[in-house]
Design a protein around this motif. Structure first.
Motif, PDB file in Angstrom:
ATOM      1  N   VAL A 252       0.933  -1.442   0.005  1.00 47.86           N
ATOM      2  CA  VAL A 252       0.183  -0.317  -0.013  1.00 47.86           C
ATOM      3  C   VAL A 252       1.076   0.973  -0.085  1.00 47.86           C
ATOM      4  O   VAL A 252       1.650   1.493   0.881  1.00 47.86           O
ATOM      5  CB  VAL A 252      -1.857   0.231   1.216  1.00 47.86           C
ATOM      6  CG1 VAL A 252      -2.069   1.613   1.445  1.00 47.86           C
ATOM      7  CG2 VAL A 252      -1.977  -1.187   1.291  1.00 47.86           C
ATOM      8  N   CYS A 253       0.807   1.992  -1.484  1.00 45.78           N
ATOM      9  CA  CYS A 253       1.453   3.746  -1.167  1.00 45.78           C
ATOM     10  C   CYS A 253       1.093   4.904  -0.604  1.00 45.78           C
ATOM     11  O   CYS A 253      -0.188   4.727   0.031  1.00 45.78           O
ATOM     12  CB  CYS A 253       1.964   3.524  -2.751  1.00 45.78           C
ATOM     13  SG  CYS A 253       1.889   2.439  -3.252  1.00 45.78           S
ATOM     14  N   PRO A 254       1.434   4.973  -0.337  1.00 50.25           N
ATOM     15  CA  PRO A 254       1.661   6.369   0.852  1.00 50.25           C
ATOM     16  C   PRO A 254       1.364   7.957  -0.098  1.00 50.25           C
ATOM     17  O   PRO A 254       1.138   8.152  -1.456  1.00 50.25           O
ATOM     18  CB  PRO A 254       2.283   6.585   1.740  1.00 50.25           C
ATOM     19  CG  PRO A 254       3.713   6.085   0.675  1.00 50.25           C
ATOM     20  CD  PRO A 254       3.206   5.408  -0.033  1.00 50.25           C
ATOM     21  N   VAL A 255       1.117   8.851   0.620  1.00 44.19           N
ATOM     22  CA  VAL A 255       1.186  10.506  -0.318  1.00 44.19           C
ATOM     23  C   VAL A 255       1.992  11.206   0.581  1.00 44.19           C
ATOM     24  O   VAL A 255       2.313  10.840   1.897  1.00 44.19           O
ATOM     25  CB  VAL A 255      -0.694  10.929   0.241  1.00 44.19           C
ATOM     26  CG1 VAL A 255      -0.559  12.196  -0.630  1.00 44.19           C
ATOM     27  CG2 VAL A 255      -1.461   9.929  -0.547  1.00 44.19           C
ATOM     28  N   GLY A 256       3.162  11.175  -0.502  1.00 38.07           N
ATOM     29  CA  GLY A 256       4.502  11.809   0.429  1.00 38.07           C
ATOM     30  C   GLY A 256       5.159  10.771  -0.630  1.00 38.07           C
ATOM     31  O   GLY A 256       5.109  10.961  -2.470  1.00 38.07           O
ATOM     32  N   CYS A 257       6.709  11.152  -0.495  1.00 41.17           N
ATOM     33  CA  CYS A 257       7.359  11.052  -1.449  1.00 41.17           C
ATOM     34  C   CYS A 257       7.822   9.714  -1.986  1.00 41.17           C
ATOM     35  O   CYS A 257       7.917   9.401  -3.327  1.00 41.17           O
ATOM     36  CB  CYS A 257       8.866  11.147  -0.998  1.00 41.17           C
ATOM     37  SG  CYS A 257       9.646  13.489  -0.145  1.00 41.17           S
ATOM     38  N   ALA A 258       6.946   8.221  -1.613  1.00 42.88           N
ATOM     39  CA  ALA A 258       6.704   7.171  -1.666  1.00 42.88           C
ATOM     40  C   ALA A 258       5.144   7.035  -2.682  1.00 42.88           C
ATOM     41  O   ALA A 258       5.782   5.861  -2.282  1.00 42.88           O
ATOM     42  CB  ALA A 258       7.281   6.492  -1.248  1.00 42.88           C
ATOM     43  N   VAL A 259       5.167   8.001  -3.077  1.00 43.35           N
ATOM     44  CA  VAL A 259       3.674   8.019  -3.551  1.00 43.35           C
ATOM     45  C   VAL A 259       4.066   6.955  -5.143  1.00 43.35           C
ATOM     46  O   VAL A 259       2.766   6.726  -5.138  1.00 43.35           O
ATOM     47  CB  VAL A 259       3.342   9.317  -3.974  1.00 43.35           C
ATOM     48  CG1 VAL A 259       4.149  10.343  -5.019  1.00 43.35           C
ATOM     49  CG2 VAL A 259       1.782   9.617  -4.616  1.00 43.35           C
ATOM     50  N   MET A 260       4.915   6.982  -5.566  1.00 46.88           N
ATOM     51  CA  MET A 260       4.518   6.076  -6.661  1.00 46.88           C
ATOM     52  C   MET A 260       5.651   5.655  -6.365  1.00 46.88           C
ATOM     53  O   MET A 260       6.259   4.489  -7.122  1.00 46.88           O
ATOM     54  CB  MET A 260       5.366   6.921  -7.917  1.00 46.88           C
ATOM     55  CG  MET A 260       4.749   8.297  -8.678  1.00 46.88           C
ATOM     56  SD  MET A 260       5.327   8.915 -10.178  1.00 46.88           S
ATOM     57  CE  MET A 260       6.894  10.027  -9.127  1.00 46.88           C
ATOM     58  N   ALA A 261       5.359   4.197  -5.149  1.00 55.35           N
ATOM     59  CA  ALA A 261       6.116   3.399  -5.478  1.00 55.35           C
ATOM     60  C   ALA A 261       5.430   1.513  -6.184  1.00 55.35           C
ATOM     61  O   ALA A 261       6.423   1.418  -6.426  1.00 55.35           O
ATOM     62  CB  ALA A 261       6.256   2.692  -3.662  1.00 55.35           C
TER      63      ALA A 261
END
Length: 251
Positions: A47-56
């Protein structure tokens, strides 16, 4: 000829968007290697976050779901309950997990949801330009604390692992860092143990990873690695804060 080193199958060939010196890439690789080595890559759901890793979702070679800001543990709860045999994990930054997502994190942990949380702590809001985060250190200069974080005004940083260690539903919580080779090896061991706890149906597991943000810290990559060692680790001590994996919280 014997293969000494090769790219993990847990990552795609997509070039990452992270800033030079950012350690998200290292953490991605550790998570991917653990999923592959444990034989659960084909059954993993991130599950991806909202933040720098949003496009994980572009980088992990497994099923990925994008969650609204801070809601990754709630989304992961649904995914795990519908797919109980899948290795479900969230990948979240400090703004996503420790600010807007505090309630979701605490309550998923309280319920002992059988999931794994990878929590990336770089002590600042990275994607939005370097504002103070819940984890910013006392005295730390950010875009919104130009004279340093004043705890009398802004309060103290949130120590997530220590907070969650008091929650009965947490099977395993450990804080690690990725600023040196030795710390990277220890970080991988902790991440693997967190996934093993989930595979063993022990309950909620979290690994907090102290990471760098050279761009918003205003440092070179080398300076940022040193800052983790000299400033972050003294305030956020490395090590396991709770380990109930022998018995598990769901037994």
């Amino acid at each position: 000829m014997a293969v000494v080193f090769e790219k993990t199958k847990g990552l795609t060939d997509k070039e990452t968007h992270y800033c030079p010196g950012c350690t998200h890439g290292i953490i991605h690789r550790l998570v991917a290697e653990c999923l592959e080595e444990l034989g659960v890559l084909g059954d993993a759901i991130g599950v991806c976050p909202v933040g720098c890793a949003v496009m994980a979702y572009d980088y992990f070679n497994c099923d990925m779901v994008e969650a609204p800001h801070g809601r990754a543990p709630a989304v992961a709860t649904g995914l795990k309950r519908v797919n109980p045999d899948s290795a479900v994990f969230t990948y979240q930054g400090d703004g996503d997990l420790a600010a807007i997502g505090t309630a979701e994190t605490i309550h998923a942990a309280t319920r002992g949801e059988n999931m794994t949380v990878i929590f990336v702590n770089n002590a600042i809001y990275g994607m939005t330009g370097g504002q103070m985060a819940p984890t910013s250190l006392p005295g730390q200069v950010t875009q919104t604390t130009p004279y340093g974080r004043d705890v009398a005004y802004a309060g103290f940083p949130v120590r997530v692992c220590e907070l969650l260690s008091n929650v009965d539903g947490v099977a395993y919580a450990e804080r690690v860092a990725v600023n040196t080779a030795a710390h990277i090896r220890a970080a991988k061991a902790a991440i693997k143990k967190a996934f093993e706890a989930q595979i063993g149906k022990k309950g909620f597991s979290i690994v907090e990873v102290l990471s760098t943000c050279p761009t918003n810290w205003g440092m070179t990559p080398v300076e940022a690695l040193n800052w983790v060692e000299e400033k972050m680790i003294p305030y956020y001590p490395l090590g396991c804060t709770v380990d109930r994996t022998e018995k598990g919280v769901r037994a």
